[in-house]
Design a protein around this motif. Structure first.
Motif, PDB file in Angstrom:
ATOM      1  N   GLU A  13      39.663  42.860  55.321  1.00  0.00           N
ATOM      2  CA  GLU A  13      38.796  43.527  54.360  1.00  0.00           C
ATOM      3  C   GLU A  13      38.278  42.539  53.331  1.00  0.00           C
ATOM      4  O   GLU A  13      38.850  41.474  53.111  1.00  0.00           O
ATOM      5  CB  GLU A  13      39.581  44.606  53.596  1.00  0.00           C
ATOM      6  N   ARG A  14      37.215  42.950  52.660  1.00  0.00           N
ATOM      7  CA  ARG A  14      36.705  42.240  51.495  1.00  0.00           C
ATOM      8  C   ARG A  14      36.815  43.168  50.294  1.00  0.00           C
ATOM      9  O   ARG A  14      36.647  44.385  50.416  1.00  0.00           O
ATOM     10  CB  ARG A  14      35.251  41.842  51.686  1.00  0.00           C
ATOM     11  N   THR A  15      37.080  42.610  49.142  1.00  0.00           N
ATOM     12  CA  THR A  15      37.097  43.393  47.911  1.00  0.00           C
ATOM     13  C   THR A  15      36.629  42.513  46.764  1.00  0.00           C
ATOM     14  O   THR A  15      36.484  41.301  46.917  1.00  0.00           O
ATOM     15  CB  THR A  15      38.505  43.969  47.631  1.00  0.00           C
ATOM     16  N   LEU A  16      36.375  43.153  45.627  1.00  0.00           N
ATOM     17  CA  LEU A  16      35.913  42.420  44.453  1.00  0.00           C
ATOM     18  C   LEU A  16      37.092  42.064  43.563  1.00  0.00           C
ATOM     19  O   LEU A  16      37.966  42.892  43.313  1.00  0.00           O
ATOM     20  CB  LEU A  16      34.912  43.251  43.653  1.00  0.00           C
ATOM     21  N   ALA A  17      37.110  40.831  43.084  1.00  0.00           N
ATOM     22  CA  ALA A  17      38.084  40.396  42.089  1.00  0.00           C
ATOM     23  C   ALA A  17      37.322  39.844  40.899  1.00  0.00           C
ATOM     24  O   ALA A  17      36.401  39.037  41.061  1.00  0.00           O
ATOM     25  CB  ALA A  17      39.005  39.327  42.666  1.00  0.00           C
ATOM     26  N   LEU A  18      37.686  40.292  39.715  1.00  0.00           N
ATOM     27  CA  LEU A  18      37.068  39.801  38.484  1.00  0.00           C
ATOM     28  C   LEU A  18      38.125  39.164  37.595  1.00  0.00           C
ATOM     29  O   LEU A  18      39.170  39.775  37.330  1.00  0.00           O
ATOM     30  CB  LEU A  18      36.412  40.950  37.711  1.00  0.00           C
ATOM     31  N   ILE A  19      37.868  37.950  37.160  1.00  0.00           N
ATOM     32  CA  ILE A  19      38.682  37.345  36.102  1.00  0.00           C
ATOM     33  C   ILE A  19      37.945  37.613  34.801  1.00  0.00           C
ATOM     34  O   ILE A  19      36.814  37.158  34.603  1.00  0.00           O
ATOM     35  CB  ILE A  19      38.871  35.840  36.334  1.00  0.00           C
ATOM     36  N   LYS A  20      38.557  38.365  33.924  1.00  0.00           N
ATOM     37  CA  LYS A  20      37.892  38.874  32.732  1.00  0.00           C
ATOM     38  C   LYS A  20      37.754  37.795  31.654  1.00  0.00           C
ATOM     39  O   LYS A  20      38.392  36.731  31.729  1.00  0.00           O
ATOM     40  CB  LYS A  20      38.669  40.075  32.191  1.00  0.00           C
ATOM     41  N   PRO A  21      36.917  38.054  30.647  1.00  0.00           N
ATOM     42  CA  PRO A  21      36.671  37.043  29.605  1.00  0.00           C
ATOM     43  C   PRO A  21      37.929  36.532  28.917  1.00  0.00           C
ATOM     44  O   PRO A  21      37.989  35.356  28.531  1.00  0.00           O
ATOM     45  CB  PRO A  21      35.756  37.783  28.617  1.00  0.00           C
ATOM     46  N   MET A  82      34.517  37.275  42.189  1.00  0.00           N
ATOM     47  CA  MET A  82      34.791  36.748  43.522  1.00  0.00           C
ATOM     48  C   MET A  82      34.822  37.872  44.541  1.00  0.00           C
ATOM     49  O   MET A  82      35.300  38.980  44.245  1.00  0.00           O
ATOM     50  CB  MET A  82      36.142  36.022  43.555  1.00  0.00           C
ATOM     51  N   VAL A  83      34.318  37.577  45.723  1.00  0.00           N
ATOM     52  CA  VAL A  83      34.567  38.427  46.876  1.00  0.00           C
ATOM     53  C   VAL A  83      35.712  37.770  47.626  1.00  0.00           C
ATOM     54  O   VAL A  83      35.587  36.615  48.060  1.00  0.00           O
ATOM     55  CB  VAL A  83      33.333  38.550  47.791  1.00  0.00           C
ATOM     56  N   ILE A  84      36.840  38.469  47.734  1.00  0.00           N
ATOM     57  CA  ILE A  84      38.012  37.901  48.390  1.00  0.00           C
ATOM     58  C   ILE A  84      38.343  38.716  49.634  1.00  0.00           C
ATOM     59  O   ILE A  84      38.000  39.892  49.728  1.00  0.00           O
ATOM     60  CB  ILE A  84      39.224  37.842  47.438  1.00  0.00           C
ATOM     61  N   ALA A  85      38.994  38.081  50.586  1.00  0.00           N
ATOM     62  CA  ALA A  85      39.234  38.740  51.871  1.00  0.00           C
ATOM     63  C   ALA A  85      40.612  38.395  52.423  1.00  0.00           C
ATOM     64  O   ALA A  85      41.119  37.283  52.231  1.00  0.00           O
ATOM     65  CB  ALA A  85      38.160  38.334  52.877  1.00  0.00           C
ATOM     66  N   ARG A  86      41.199  39.360  53.103  1.00  0.00           N
ATOM     67  CA  ARG A  86      42.418  39.213  53.890  1.00  0.00           C
ATOM     68  C   ARG A  86      42.689  40.577  54.520  1.00  0.00           C
ATOM     69  O   ARG A  86      41.962  41.538  54.267  1.00  0.00           O
ATOM     70  CB  ARG A  86      43.620  38.758  53.060  1.00  0.00           C
ATOM     71  N   ASP A  87      43.712  40.688  55.333  1.00  0.00           N
ATOM     72  CA  ASP A  87      44.049  42.007  55.843  1.00  0.00           C
ATOM     73  C   ASP A  87      44.529  42.881  54.687  1.00  0.00           C
ATOM     74  O   ASP A  87      45.246  42.418  53.808  1.00  0.00           O
ATOM     75  CB  ASP A  87      45.151  41.917  56.918  1.00  0.00           C
TER      76      ASP A  87
END
Length: 210
Positions: A13-21, A82-87
């Motif tokens: 899968e792909r999902t969104l990851a955000l590192i906040k300010p 970031m768009v990150i991916a793994r199972d």
């Protein structure tokens, strides 16, 4: 977003990851943890989110008392998206980031990202999509040109190559060795085009009918 077929080991899968300010100065460390946790970073960019974009990302919280503070904070500085991916990326990412309240996270999930880098329930270092539909929506907001289809696993790609690509390529290379043409690369390319076993057959008679 299609659900990944993780039980069969076919897709990740792909999902969104955000590192906040509030955690932008720790972005390098957080990215290292992401990679060590089995994720691949497909796309990455630094963003200054507008209040309107923040409202779209956090639309599920619209009407809650903290919503204005949340959107103001998220639009107050630079974030890393970031768009990150793994199972099972969505589940594993949410497990890695921990509970929303960083104070509680330090009690219950002390090695989670929010426990390590967050301050409270607002300045909690990172964001993660909670569901498939949320991941699809949020990726499209920040990465409008991104593909969000599940990614074939390495084993799936190997199986595809073994079944559909390698047999045709080996036949072409065998013929190349027999013919020994003066322009081997061009000859092989033409041969593969003409002898592609995976090319669909088209019935010209059918196409010519009115």
């Amino acid at each position: 977003m299609e659900k990944a077929l993780s039980t069969a080991g076919v897709y990740v899968e792909r999902t969104l990851a955000l590192i906040k300010p509030d955690a932008i100065d720790k972005a390098g460390e957080i990215e290292e943890i992401i990679l060590r946790s089995g994720f691949t970073i497909i796309q990455k960019r630094k963003v200054c989110l507008s209040p309107e974009v923040c409202s779209d990302i956090y639309a599920a919280h619209y009407g809650k008392m903290f919503f204005p503070s949340l959107t103001a904070f998220m639009s107050s500085g630079t974030s890393v998206a970031m768009v990150i991916a793994r199972d099972q990326a969505i589940a594993y990412w949410n497990e890695l980031i921990g509970p929303a309240n960083s104070v509680k996270a330090r009690e219950t999930h002390p090695v989670s990202l929010r426990a390590l880098y967050g301050t409270d329930d607002l300045r909690n270092a990172v964001h993660g999509s909670g569901t498939f539909s949320a991941a699809e929506k949020e990726i499209r907001i920040i990465f409008p040109d991104a593909s969000i289809d599940p990614i074939p696993s390495s084993q799936s790609a190997i199986s595809y190559l073994n079944k559909y690509v390698i047999p045709t390529l080996l036949s072409g290379l065998t013929e190349l060795c027999k013919k020994k043409p003066t322009g081997p690369i061009t000859w092989l390319a033409d041969w593969l085009i003409a002898n592609n076993l995976n090319k669909p057959n088209i019935c010209e008679d059918f196409l010519d009918k009115p």
